[in-house]
Design an enzyme around this catalytic site. Structure first.
Site, PDB file in Angstrom:
ATOM      1  N   CYS A 129      37.060  43.095  40.829  1.00  0.00           N
ATOM      2  CA  CYS A 129      37.047  43.092  39.368  1.00  0.00           C
ATOM      3  C   CYS A 129      37.135  44.489  38.780  1.00  0.00           C
ATOM      4  O   CYS A 129      37.436  44.645  37.595  1.00  0.00           O
ATOM      5  CB  CYS A 129      35.793  42.398  38.854  1.00  0.00           C
ATOM      6  SG  CYS A 129      34.248  43.240  39.271  1.00  0.00           S
ATOM      7  N   GLY A 157      34.615  28.215  37.528  1.00  0.00           N
ATOM      8  CA  GLY A 157      35.051  28.814  38.786  1.00  0.00           C
ATOM      9  C   GLY A 157      34.326  28.221  39.967  1.00  0.00           C
ATOM     10  O   GLY A 157      33.218  27.671  39.833  1.00  0.00           O
TER      11      GLY A 157
END
Length: 410
Positions: free
Chosen positions: A48, A190
């Site tokens: 990320c 997710g």
């Protein structure tokens, strides 16, 4: 054999830039290995807050060529020009490359210093390279060493033992606007590793009302294995989150799965406050939701601004990493330079054995072998010590001394 890294991270770039660089990451390593003559192996580490390439090339002189090839490959997928991509990358070789990866794996280069999630991401990057056939023995050695150093840092310094993570910091920030955790109603978007870490953190804080949403059809299996509920396939996500307290989004889908217009329509006047935690680099939630009344958005940018500062353990961890990188590079040089030493020893000892075939006196045979090994011992040790120290001049002198030793004759 030379290892190099091309690194781009949150330290120097906006997360939006990193997102574009990370487009279609799985294809980058394969294309580089198969199309760039200077690159024999590649591992991609994309998280990320970083996008990094670790490459093996046959000679340090080919580093600029490898960088150019890598930039062109990434440019073809990111929409940037090759020159722009190259400018985003920081090139490191040798000990510097090893030290950087060891620091990354240990959480020292993370947005949240000391976080442990990165260690698993480093392992998975190597696993992916193995699956795709792009790793090499040198890259295997480097990444396995990084995992060992990560464990050593935690054991020797305690860094990471507190469980600090991007997820943890994000939930700490979100907590200020939430009711007691036992009363929080949450939708988790997710089913990957980040979703698993997020659910573990939610449960640890006392949140039990969690429903899982996924665009991939894996929500039911993920939720069932973890004792929570799944939203049905095809559920209207905006409607489902209209009356909850918290959304944690970390699917990494290509494009937002929760849009600002849909959420605005679903939320009635006077709706309960909603905190949205979006940990996806590619934005699972349209950033525009922060403008809706009663909605608070916690993003990776927010986490970066609130990440805990360094403390004493970090300095000790840096010392462990530096020492490990120096030791790793020293042993790598010994492995790379040793074949020439072995060849000279084999020439002498192999020739000696040929001479001894017809000698029947065992005492004389043992004595001659011992004397020959004693002659070889000094320059062998000097050559290997010089390799470990990176002293090319002393190594060459020791190797020349070995080469000058004749095969003993009877």
């Amino acid at each position: 054999m030379v290892l190099l890294s091309l690194a781009a991270s949150h330290h120097d770039l906006d997360l939006d830039v990193l997102e574009r660089l990370s487009s279609d990451v799985q294809a980058v390593a394969s294309e580089l290995v198969h199309s760039a003559a200077s690159v024999s192996g590649a591992v991609v580490l994309a998280t990320c807050n970083r996008f990094e390439l670790y490459l093996e090339i046959d000679d340090a002189e080919h580093a600029p060529t490898a960088r150019t090839a890598a930039a062109a490959t990434v440019a073809g997928r990111s929409g940037y020009t090759a020159d722009q991509v190259a400018a985003h990358f920081r090139l490191l070789t040798g000990t510097d490359a090893a030290e950087h990866l060891f620091a990354v794996a240990s959480g020292l280069d993370s947005m949240v210093v000391g976080e442990r999630e990165i260690a698993g991401q480093v392992r998975r990057a190597l696993t992916t390279a193995r699956r795709d056939g792009t790793t090499t023995s040198g890259l295997e050695s480097l990444f396995q060493a990084a995992s060992r150093v990560s464990r050593d840092v935690e054991a020797r310094t305690g860094l990471g033992a507190t469980g600090r993570s991007v997820v943890g910091v994000a939930l700490d920030i979100a907590e200020a606007q939430l009711p007691d955790w036992s009363a929080v109603r949450c939708v988790l978007i997710g089913t990957g590793s980040y979703a698993g870490a997020s659910l573990a953190q939610l449960k640890a804080r006392g949140c039990t009302d969690v429903r899982v949403y996924s665009t991939t059809g894996r929500a039911r299996a993920f939720a069932s294995a973890r004792g929570v509920h799944a939203l049905p396939p095809g559920a209207d996500l905006a409607a489902e989150v209209s009356d909850v307290d918290l959304v944690v989004a970390c699917s990494g889908a290509a494009g937002a799965v929760l849009g600002v217009d849909a959420l605005a329509v679903a939320r009635s006047a006077g709706a309960r406050p909603l905190t949205v935690v979006d940990l996806a680099l590619r934005h699972d939630v349209d950033p525009g939701v922060r403008a809706l009344p009663g909605v608070r958005l916690v993003s990776l940018h927010t986490v970066s601004e609130h990440a805990p500062a360094e403390h004493a353990a970090v300095q000790a961890a840096h010392a462990v990493v530096v020492g490990a990188a120096e030791a790793y590079e020293a042993e790598r040089r010994v492995r790379d330079w040793n074949p020439a030493v072995v060849a000279e020893r084999t020439r002498v000892l192999g020739g000696l054995e040929s001479e001894l075939v017809d000698l029947s006196d065992e005492r004389a045979v043992r004595a001659l072998r011992r004397r020959t090994r004693e002659v070889l011992h000094g320059p062998t040790v000097r050559a290997r010590e010089a390799a470990r120290a990176g002293d090319a001049t002393t190594y060459a002198q020791a190797l020349a001394e070995l080469a000058s030793i004749p095969v003993p004759t009877l």
